[in-house]
Design a protein around this motif. Structure first.
Motif, PDB file in Angstrom:
ATOM      1  N   ASP A 124      -2.692   1.707  -9.584  1.00 24.11           N
ATOM      2  CA  ASP A 124      -2.350   3.116  -9.357  1.00 24.11           C
ATOM      3  C   ASP A 124      -3.427   4.056  -9.904  1.00 24.11           C
ATOM      4  OD1 ASP A 124      -0.005   2.446  -8.089  1.00 24.11           O
ATOM      5  OD2 ASP A 124       1.275   2.859  -9.828  1.00 24.11           O
ATOM      6  N   GLU A 127      -6.511   3.911  -7.589  1.00 21.88           N
ATOM      7  CA  GLU A 127      -6.205   4.481  -6.272  1.00 21.88           C
ATOM      8  C   GLU A 127      -6.110   6.004  -6.338  1.00 21.88           C
ATOM      9  OE1 GLU A 127      -2.679   2.493  -4.805  1.00 21.88           O
ATOM     10  OE2 GLU A 127      -3.878   0.948  -3.803  1.00 21.88           O
ATOM     11  N   GLN A 153      -0.063  -8.258  -0.915  1.00 19.45           N
ATOM     12  CA  GLN A 153       1.229  -7.745  -0.465  1.00 19.45           C
ATOM     13  C   GLN A 153       2.084  -7.301  -1.651  1.00 19.45           C
ATOM     14  OE1 GLN A 153       3.584 -10.499   1.832  1.00 19.45           O
ATOM     15  NE2 GLN A 153       4.930  -8.891   2.572  1.00 19.45           N
ATOM     16  N   ALA A 154       2.118  -8.094  -2.706  1.00 22.32           N
ATOM     17  CA  ALA A 154       2.931  -7.754  -3.877  1.00 22.32           C
ATOM     18  C   ALA A 154       2.445  -6.462  -4.546  1.00 22.32           C
ATOM     19  CB  ALA A 154       2.912  -8.903  -4.883  1.00 22.32           C
ATOM     20  N   ASP A 156       0.887  -4.081  -2.922  1.00 24.31           N
ATOM     21  CA  ASP A 156       0.878  -3.021  -1.906  1.00 24.31           C
ATOM     22  C   ASP A 156      -0.474  -2.304  -1.874  1.00 24.31           C
ATOM     23  OD1 ASP A 156       1.948  -1.494   0.162  1.00 24.31           O
ATOM     24  OD2 ASP A 156       2.722   0.040  -1.217  1.00 24.31           O
ATOM     25  N   GLN A 158      -4.155  -0.915  -0.604  1.00 17.63           N
ATOM     26  CA  GLN A 158      -4.704  -0.262   0.578  1.00 17.63           C
ATOM     27  C   GLN A 158      -5.549  -1.271   1.338  1.00 17.63           C
ATOM     28  OE1 GLN A 158      -6.859   3.105  -0.997  1.00 17.63           O
ATOM     29  NE2 GLN A 158      -5.002   4.195  -1.539  1.00 17.63           N
ATOM     30  N   ASP A 159      -5.566  -1.141   2.662  1.00 16.55           N
ATOM     31  CA  ASP A 159      -6.387  -2.032   3.487  1.00 16.55           C
ATOM     32  C   ASP A 159      -7.836  -1.997   3.017  1.00 16.55           C
ATOM     33  OD1 ASP A 159      -4.271  -2.823   5.056  1.00 16.55           O
ATOM     34  OD2 ASP A 159      -4.695  -1.393   6.667  1.00 16.55           O
TER      35      ASP A 159
END
Length: 195
Positions: A124, A127, A153-154, A156, A158-159
């Protein structure tokens, strides 16, 4: 002049990289494994007072903790060095992160699958600040192997955020993570400049 013997050319490039993650994820170990200089560490013994606020689940054999930062240096190639700044993992030392990330090219978030939620705060943090980062999943002996897809995935992510498996004790494994981060940060910077 050459990079050998501690000398530097005026054209040499030194980049700042932050190594972050949860308590006990292996940040100090990673800095120590890859550093070509004797790393600076600020390890202190865990105290009874600290154990009352620090969750030791999964890291119950841990006896020390970073209380300010770790510092090391690695030369990736002639003329290109990385200065590594390891952050403390506990929330109570988070106030140091602002200073440690100032001027950084990017960061490595070291993830421990035994305590994956502990790296959410670092993910976080980077990001929200737009600082490029890579997630390095530290493999601990005897622990279940997870795929990079499961971790991405876990968390979450960003691409495009790189996720790699690593062994924080192994110099070449750590070096590969750092190289991938530098490549990712360079691409992100170029994309921002062209936008």
């Amino acid at each position: 002049m050459s990079v050998q013997h501690g000398t530097r050319n005026d054209s040499d490039l030194a980049l700042k990289i932050v190594i972050a993650g949860g308590f006990g994820a292996g940040k100090t170990t990673l800095v120590g494994a890859v550093s070509e200089i004797e790393p600076l560490t600020t390890e202190a013994r865990l105290s009874d007072a600290g154990s009352a606020v620090d969750d030791l689940f999964g890291v119950d054999r841990k006896t020390t903790t970073t209380v300010a930062m770790d510092f090391g240096r690695i030369t990736l190639r002639e003329g290109l060095s990385l200065y590594l700044f390891g952050t403390p993992g506990q929330d109570r030392f988070r106030f140091l992160w602002e200073e440690l990330t100032l001027g950084a090219l990017g960061a490595v978030v070291l993830a421990d699958t035994r305590r994956l939620a502990d790296c959410f705060a670092a993910v976080d943090w980077f990001e929200h600040r737009g600082l490029p980062f890579a997630v390095a999943v530290n493999r601990f002996p005897g622990e279940r192997i997870v795929s990079v897809e499961e971790v991405a995935q876990a968390l979450d992510l960003q691409d495009g955020t790189p996720v790699l498996l690593c062994d924080a004790r192994d110099r070449e494994s750590g070096r590969a993570v750092l190289l991938r981060l530098v490549e990712h940060a360079a691409r992100a910077r170029t994309a921002r400049l062209l936008a």
